[in-house]
Design a protein around this motif. Structure first.
Motif, PDB file in Angstrom:
ATOM      1  N   SER A   1      -4.059   2.324  23.154  1.00 25.27           N
ATOM      2  CA  SER A   1      -4.341   3.443  22.260  1.00 25.27           C
ATOM      3  C   SER A   1      -3.122   3.769  21.407  1.00 25.27           C
ATOM      4  O   SER A   1      -3.248   4.223  20.280  1.00 25.27           O
ATOM      5  N   PHE A   2      -1.949   3.476  21.940  1.00 23.96           N
ATOM      6  CA  PHE A   2      -0.740   3.656  21.144  1.00 23.96           C
ATOM      7  C   PHE A   2      -0.782   2.758  19.906  1.00 23.96           C
ATOM      8  O   PHE A   2      -0.541   3.185  18.778  1.00 23.96           O
ATOM      9  N   THR A   3      -1.150   1.507  20.146  1.00 24.44           N
ATOM     10  CA  THR A   3      -1.324   0.587  19.024  1.00 24.44           C
ATOM     11  C   THR A   3      -2.368   1.123  18.055  1.00 24.44           C
ATOM     12  O   THR A   3      -2.177   1.093  16.833  1.00 24.44           O
ATOM     13  N   ALA A   4      -3.455   1.643  18.636  1.00 18.31           N
ATOM     14  CA  ALA A   4      -4.538   2.133  17.778  1.00 18.31           C
ATOM     15  C   ALA A   4      -4.073   3.287  16.907  1.00 18.31           C
ATOM     16  O   ALA A   4      -4.434   3.372  15.727  1.00 18.31           O
ATOM     17  N   VAL A   5      -3.240   4.165  17.479  1.00 22.03           N
ATOM     18  CA  VAL A   5      -2.749   5.296  16.690  1.00 22.03           C
ATOM     19  C   VAL A   5      -1.929   4.795  15.508  1.00 22.03           C
ATOM     20  O   VAL A   5      -2.096   5.251  14.371  1.00 22.03           O
ATOM     21  N   GLY A   6      -1.055   3.832  15.763  1.00 20.84           N
ATOM     22  CA  GLY A   6      -0.228   3.290  14.679  1.00 20.84           C
ATOM     23  C   GLY A   6      -1.071   2.676  13.598  1.00 20.84           C
ATOM     24  O   GLY A   6      -0.930   2.984  12.404  1.00 20.84           O
ATOM     25  N   ILE A   7      -1.991   1.793  14.011  1.00 20.55           N
ATOM     26  CA  ILE A   7      -2.840   1.131  13.019  1.00 20.55           C
ATOM     27  C   ILE A   7      -3.702   2.165  12.312  1.00 20.55           C
ATOM     28  O   ILE A   7      -3.889   2.116  11.092  1.00 20.55           O
ATOM     29  N   GLY A   8      -4.184   3.148  13.112  1.00 22.37           N
ATOM     30  CA  GLY A   8      -5.005   4.199  12.520  1.00 22.37           C
ATOM     31  C   GLY A   8      -4.267   4.935  11.418  1.00 22.37           C
ATOM     32  O   GLY A   8      -4.825   5.200  10.359  1.00 22.37           O
ATOM     33  N   SER A   9      -2.984   5.224  11.652  1.00 19.85           N
ATOM     34  CA  SER A   9      -2.286   5.996  10.624  1.00 19.85           C
ATOM     35  C   SER A   9      -2.069   5.159   9.369  1.00 19.85           C
ATOM     36  O   SER A   9      -2.108   5.692   8.254  1.00 19.85           O
ATOM     37  N   ILE A  10      -1.883   3.862   9.533  1.00 19.79           N
ATOM     38  CA  ILE A  10      -1.766   3.028   8.333  1.00 19.79           C
ATOM     39  C   ILE A  10      -3.099   2.990   7.590  1.00 19.79           C
ATOM     40  O   ILE A  10      -3.157   3.076   6.354  1.00 19.79           O
ATOM     41  N   ILE A  11      -4.188   2.906   8.379  1.00 22.86           N
ATOM     42  CA  ILE A  11      -5.509   2.902   7.738  1.00 22.86           C
ATOM     43  C   ILE A  11      -5.739   4.217   7.010  1.00 22.86           C
ATOM     44  O   ILE A  11      -6.237   4.234   5.883  1.00 22.86           O
TER      45      ILE A  11
ATOM     46  N   VAL B   1       0.848  -1.199   0.000  1.00 25.52           N
ATOM     47  CA  VAL B   1       0.000   0.000   0.000  1.00 25.52           C
ATOM     48  C   VAL B   1       0.881   1.245   0.000  1.00 25.52           C
ATOM     49  O   VAL B   1       0.678   2.179  -0.770  1.00 25.52           O
ATOM     50  N   ILE B   2       1.912   1.209   0.841  1.00 23.78           N
ATOM     51  CA  ILE B   2       2.812   2.354   0.932  1.00 23.78           C
ATOM     52  C   ILE B   2       3.573   2.527  -0.370  1.00 23.78           C
ATOM     53  O   ILE B   2       3.764   3.639  -0.866  1.00 23.78           O
ATOM     54  N   GLU B   3       3.989   1.406  -0.962  1.00 18.90           N
ATOM     55  CA  GLU B   3       4.719   1.497  -2.227  1.00 18.90           C
ATOM     56  C   GLU B   3       3.842   2.064  -3.339  1.00 18.90           C
ATOM     57  O   GLU B   3       4.297   2.843  -4.170  1.00 18.90           O
ATOM     58  N   MET B   4       2.572   1.654  -3.337  1.00 15.96           N
ATOM     59  CA  MET B   4       1.649   2.188  -4.350  1.00 15.96           C
ATOM     60  C   MET B   4       1.503   3.698  -4.189  1.00 15.96           C
ATOM     61  O   MET B   4       1.495   4.433  -5.166  1.00 15.96           O
ATOM     62  N   LEU B   5       1.387   4.122  -2.921  1.00 18.02           N
ATOM     63  CA  LEU B   5       1.247   5.554  -2.661  1.00 18.02           C
ATOM     64  C   LEU B   5       2.472   6.295  -3.190  1.00 18.02           C
ATOM     65  O   LEU B   5       2.368   7.393  -3.737  1.00 18.02           O
ATOM     66  N   ALA B   6       3.641   5.655  -3.050  1.00 20.08           N
ATOM     67  CA  ALA B   6       4.866   6.291  -3.534  1.00 20.08           C
ATOM     68  C   ALA B   6       4.916   6.294  -5.052  1.00 20.08           C
ATOM     69  O   ALA B   6       5.534   7.155  -5.657  1.00 20.08           O
ATOM     70  N   ALA B   7       4.250   5.318  -5.667  1.00 16.97           N
ATOM     71  CA  ALA B   7       4.395   5.164  -7.113  1.00 16.97           C
ATOM     72  C   ALA B   7       3.477   6.079  -7.905  1.00 16.97           C
ATOM     73  O   ALA B   7       3.757   6.380  -9.057  1.00 16.97           O
ATOM     74  N   ILE B   8       2.380   6.527  -7.301  1.00 18.20           N
ATOM     75  CA  ILE B   8       1.430   7.346  -8.060  1.00 18.20           C
ATOM     76  C   ILE B   8       2.131   8.611  -8.547  1.00 18.20           C
ATOM     77  O   ILE B   8       2.747   9.316  -7.756  1.00 18.20           O
ATOM     78  N   PRO B   9       2.060   8.892  -9.839  1.00 16.63           N
ATOM     79  CA  PRO B   9       2.784  10.039 -10.374  1.00 16.63           C
ATOM     80  C   PRO B   9       2.298  11.346  -9.767  1.00 16.63           C
ATOM     81  O   PRO B   9       1.120  11.495  -9.434  1.00 16.63           O
ATOM     82  N   SER B  10       3.232  12.291  -9.631  1.00 17.38           N
ATOM     83  CA  SER B  10       2.887  13.543  -8.964  1.00 17.38           C
ATOM     84  C   SER B  10       1.794  14.291  -9.721  1.00 17.38           C
ATOM     85  O   SER B  10       0.965  14.962  -9.118  1.00 17.38           O
ATOM     86  N   VAL B  11       1.769  14.148 -11.046  1.00 14.82           N
ATOM     87  CA  VAL B  11       0.767  14.895 -11.798  1.00 14.82           C
ATOM     88  C   VAL B  11      -0.638  14.337 -11.523  1.00 14.82           C
ATOM     89  O   VAL B  11      -1.624  15.082 -11.537  1.00 14.82           O
TER      90      VAL B  11
ATOM     91  N   VAL C   1      -6.694   4.647   3.210  1.00 13.59           N
ATOM     92  CA  VAL C   1      -7.886   5.397   2.806  1.00 13.59           C
ATOM     93  C   VAL C   1      -7.504   6.525   1.852  1.00 13.59           C
ATOM     94  O   VAL C   1      -8.180   6.767   0.843  1.00 13.59           O
ATOM     95  N   ALA C   2      -6.367   7.188   2.150  1.00 14.77           N
ATOM     96  CA  ALA C   2      -5.917   8.257   1.261  1.00 14.77           C
ATOM     97  C   ALA C   2      -5.674   7.710  -0.141  1.00 14.77           C
ATOM     98  O   ALA C   2      -6.076   8.309  -1.145  1.00 14.77           O
ATOM     99  N   LEU C   3      -5.042   6.548  -0.193  1.00 12.51           N
ATOM    100  CA  LEU C   3      -4.795   5.912  -1.496  1.00 12.51           C
ATOM    101  C   LEU C   3      -6.108   5.661  -2.222  1.00 12.51           C
ATOM    102  O   LEU C   3      -6.268   5.966  -3.407  1.00 12.51           O
ATOM    103  N   MET C   4      -7.096   5.137  -1.437  1.00 14.14           N
ATOM    104  CA  MET C   4      -8.414   4.858  -2.019  1.00 14.14           C
ATOM    105  C   MET C   4      -9.062   6.150  -2.530  1.00 14.14           C
ATOM    106  O   MET C   4      -9.567   6.201  -3.648  1.00 14.14           O
ATOM    107  N   ILE C   5      -9.011   7.192  -1.672  1.00  6.65           N
ATOM    108  CA  ILE C   5      -9.689   8.439  -2.032  1.00  6.65           C
ATOM    109  C   ILE C   5      -9.094   9.020  -3.310  1.00  6.65           C
ATOM    110  O   ILE C   5      -9.789   9.593  -4.134  1.00  6.65           O
TER     111      ILE C   5
END
Lengths: 387, 448
Positions: free
Chosen positions: B12-22, A131-141, B26-30
């Motif tokens: 809650s520390f664990t939750a913060v870590g997992i939350g940031s990965i989620i 997931v992190i790698e995909m985020l890195a791969a998406i082109p800036s444009v 989600v950002a990738l999805m959006i």
């Protein structure tokens, strides 16, 4: 006799040939190694060339206009007559979005790195890394397009409610946590159990109400905010933080992994919880590596062009007040990208060279921060390996 | 602190870590989901008869008999619209001058809206630009234009405190008492018969050139340009990178020179991409004169420099990951060092090196800033392989910027922009996915 001597002769001959051959081989080996070295040093040559060629076109600008205007004035009118080349607002814009993206990306990135290296089981980690790698791969444009076409209208039309929800969702868990911890800390000194419980409950309720009040008060203020333009520093900071995150996560995860098992086990053996182990032993031990990660991530945000060009609004001004992220700004990279086309026709003018001056500034900043982060990583490795 | 609080903190520390990965997922999805859903719309959409007309006359595609029967049936419904228009024009002539001027202004707007919807009306001069030769080719756009025809957009500026609000006024009211008032319900009810919407699968979006700066047609020149640039960059960077990696891993002795070279490598990796573009302009074009002005070769060289550090690092890692036993076995059989590298180590490291190469290829394809000054043009047709030394090319990444930010009608061709972004993102993500799969295979293989 003859045969013997012939054999002897042959043997000597064989010896002579093999010596020559060996010499030849040696020369070939040296030559081959030299070739390899030449190719490897090609990179260094390129770096020198980049510095030389960017500086060569940047120096004329400072010769014509001097240093003070560029760094102290914020009047950027390169096309006017007489032209003004005050880049202060542009430099400030670059720093502003870099700082903004760092504020979002650093806590999230470090938390995610901790999670990846210490908390998640291996089976989950395998899915989180791509997931992190995909985020890195998406082109800036593509990010820039998203910022311009989707995020900017969203901010412009529903900015207030969005800010309010973001505030509530992000801050309320931390508020809750803070209430629990603070009320606990305030009552640790009291030894009598009953009184302590009572006080604890009182603090919980009092602080809880206070934080709920704060949440709502700030929420309503945020709700009332009208964002005049969706292409602003906030938009760009959010997107740049997405782009800086993968770098921060992967480099700081490496740094955390470099912190050995023995340190963690020692901490657990003393009765610390996982959170305490991470916060009090692993993070301090890996802090310099994380700092290096942060520097690299920030550099990615500072050097990014397309997102800021498309979605920052490109208006050369220092926001009013200076921390107002809801106004349009302009950055160094966007200025270079946007003005080069107009300046190119008049090669040799200050207008062309000022862009190279900006490029040189970026180059020097990235060079220094790279050296610093490299130094930090080397030092951490030395300390951790106990030398 | 008491144990309970410590436990809560730990959880809650664990939750913060997992939350940031989620949050990251989600950002990738959006980001990715709207690009995919809207981008698919560039190929699969509800096309109107205007789209089929356009395809037939611009690309000579489609069944002429079928098309002419469709056109005939749509013209039957359109004829009535034209009749109403001529009827109203006649009515205009009979009006008092003042009234006439008032209606004339409104009527011009109606005509313009109808032209946008149905294409040139009878009596219009032949339009110069292709974009005005056809009506709406996409049904959802046609519905928007229908709204423009039925309602006039106005802005409410009464309250200076807040931003002006948009509101709509029905045009039919303005024509109350004239013959044109019947036009609006007629167009609304018979739009489907006039435009004949039909599910369309337009693969030409990928293989066609654009017509009239991306109003119609596809994105082939951009895809081809991206391909040329990325592959060209790889041709320069890959061999250099692998050789340099061999030197660093097999021959370099630790020392000042070596650490300098390594520093240079990481410096190069950290240079902002726009600076590469400036360097490409100052060095390859203005100094070396590899071409008169922008060209594919200059862009490819610039991109090659940019991806070189990535390739070197990936190749180094791949070579270091080859088990020591391979090397020792080869050396013990009497082969030379060079032989060992060429026949044992490099083949074993090849999948890993290729993974790095594939990721770099994706990066070269997606990067925009280095090619702005060195290779990219906004409009242009596909270039031949022979032209790479002399002519610039359109490229996906640059044209996404150009269409979204600088095109004169950016809002009207959103579907083309989304389609382009999807094309670029899917090229890059495909390359990355294949690299991830490749790497998973290698690690399995090396583990045995």
């Amino acid at each position: 006799m003859a045969g013997e001597s012939e054999g002897e002769c042959n043997r000597t001959n064989a010896f002579v040939v093999s010596a020559r051959k060996r010499a030849m081989q040696n020369v070939a080996k040296r030559a081959g190694e030299g070739m390899l070295f030449a190719v490897a040093s090609f990179v260094a040559v390129i770096v020198l060339f980049i510095f030389y060629f960017v500086a060569r076109d940047a120096v004329p600008f400072f010769q014509i206009r001097g240093f003070s205007e560029f760094f102290t004035s914020s009047n950027w009118y390169p096309a006017d007559d007489p032209a003004q080349f005050g880049a202060l607002a542009i430099i400030y814009g670059s720093l502003m979005v870099t700082l903004g993206s760092a504020l979002i990306a650093v806590p999230m990135g470090v938390a995610a790195a901790i999670c990846l290296s210490d908390i998640l089981p291996f089976s989950v980690r395998q899915y989180a890394k791509p997931v992190i790698e995909m985020l890195a791969a998406i082109p800036s444009v593509a990010f820039g397009f998203f910022a311009l076409v989707i995020l900017a209208p969203l901010l412009q039309n529903n900015g207030g409610p969005l800010l309010m929800w973001a505030w509530w969702i992000l801050v309320s868990p931390f508020m809750l946590l803070a209430v629990i911890v603070i009320s606990d800390l305030l009552t640790t000194k009291i030894t009598e159990p009953k009184r302590r419980q009572q006080l604890h409950l009182f603090f919980m309720i009092f602080l809880g109400l206070l934080s709920v009040f704060l949440l709502f008060k700030v929420g309503t203020v945020l709700y009332g905010i009208q964002i005049l333009t969706g292409t602003n520093a906030l938009n760009v900071s959010i997107i740049l933080s997405f782009m800086a995150l993968p770098t921060i996560v992967s480099v700081s995860e490496d740094a955390l992994q470099a912190v050995g098992r023995d340190i963690r086990e020692g901490s657990y053996a003393l009765g610390a919880t996982r959170a305490e182990t991470i916060l009090k032993t692993v993070l301090p031990a890996g802090s310099s590596g994380i700092l290096a990660a942060v520097i690299l991530g920030i550099m990615r945000a500072l050097g990014e062009t397309m997102v800021v060009w498309m979605a920052s609004g490109n208006s050369s001004q220092i926001p009013e007040p200076w921390f107002n992220y809801l106004q349009a700004i302009r950055t160094l990279t966007a200025t270079i990208a946007g003005d080069m086309g107009e300046a190119d026709q008049v090669t040799g003018s200050a207008r062309f060279h000022v862009l190279f001056a900006m490029g040189l500034l970026l180059l020097v900043i990235s060079f220094i921060s790279n050296l610093v982060s490299e130094r930090i990583v080397v030092r951490q490795r030395k300390i951790l390996s106990g030398q | 602190m008491n144990i309970g609080t410590r436990k809560i903190l730990d959880r809650s520390f664990t939750a913060v870590g997992i939350g940031s990965i989620i949050v990251m997922a989600v950002a990738l999805m959006i980001v990715v989901v709207p690009i995919i859903t809207n981008g698919i719309g560039a190929v699969f959409f509800t096309g109107t008869v205007e789209h089929r007309k356009m395809l037939f006359s611009e690309f000579k595609r489609g069944d002429s008999e079928n098309l002419s029967s469709e056109v005939a049936s749509s013209e039957r419904y359109r004829a009535k619209v034209y009749q109403m228009l001529t009827g109203f024009e006649a009515e205009l002539e009979t009006m008092a001058p003042e009234q006439k001027a008032e209606y004339q202004a409104k009527y011009t707007q109606v005509r313009a809206a109808l032209q946008a919807l149905l294409g040139p009306l009878p009596g219009d001069p032949e339009p110069m630009l292709t974009r005005f030769k056809y009506g709406q080719t996409r049904w959802e756009k046609a519905e928007e234009k229908l709204h423009d025809l039925l309602y006039e957009t106005r802005w409410d500026n009464s309250n200076p405190e807040v931003m002006a609000k948009e509101y709509f006024v029905s045009r039919a009211i303005g024509f109350q008492g004239t013959s044109l008032v019947k036009l609006f319900p007629y167009v609304k009810n018979n739009l489907e018969s006039m435009l004949l919407p039909e599910f369309t699968c337009y693969w030409g979006f990928i293989t066609d050139s654009s017509v009239d700066s991306h109003f119609f047609g596809g994105i082939w020149p951009e895809i081809q340009g991206t391909f040329f640039l990325a592959v060209g960059a790889m041709l320069f960077a890959f061999p250099l990178g692998v050789v340099a990696a061999v030197y660093f891993t097999e021959y370099a002795r630790p020392g000042f020179l070596n650490s300098m070279l390594r520093s240079a490598n990481s410096t190069l990796a950290g240079v902002p991409s726009i600076v590469f573009g400036m360097f490409g302009l100052a060095f390859f074009i203005n100094t070396m004169k590899v071409s008169e002005s922008k060209s594919v070769i200059a862009g490819a060289l610039t991109l090659a420099i940019m991806i070189l550090p990535t390739i070197i690092r990936a190749a180094e890692e791949a070579i270091l990951a080859v088990p020591k036993t391979y090397r020792e076995a080869s050396l013990s059989l009497g082969s030379t060092k060079w032989n060992t590298i060429a026949t044992v180590i490099l083949p074993a490291a090849l999948p890993g090196i290729l993974t790095g190469g594939v990721i770099s290829l994706g990066r070269a394809a997606g990067e925009t800033a280095p090619i702005i000054f060195t290779a990219a043009v906004s409009v242009g047709s596909a270039i031949g392989l022979a032209d790479v030394f002399s002519s610039p090319t359109p490229a996906l990444s640059w044209n996404i910027y150009n269409l979204a930010s600088e095109h004169e009608a950016a809002a009207q061709i959103r579907h083309v922009q989304y389609g382009m972004v999807l094309a670029l993102v899917s090229i890059v993500l495909m390359l990355n996915l294949s690299a991830i799969v490749l790497r998973a295979r290698i690690s399995k293989k090396l583990k045995g």
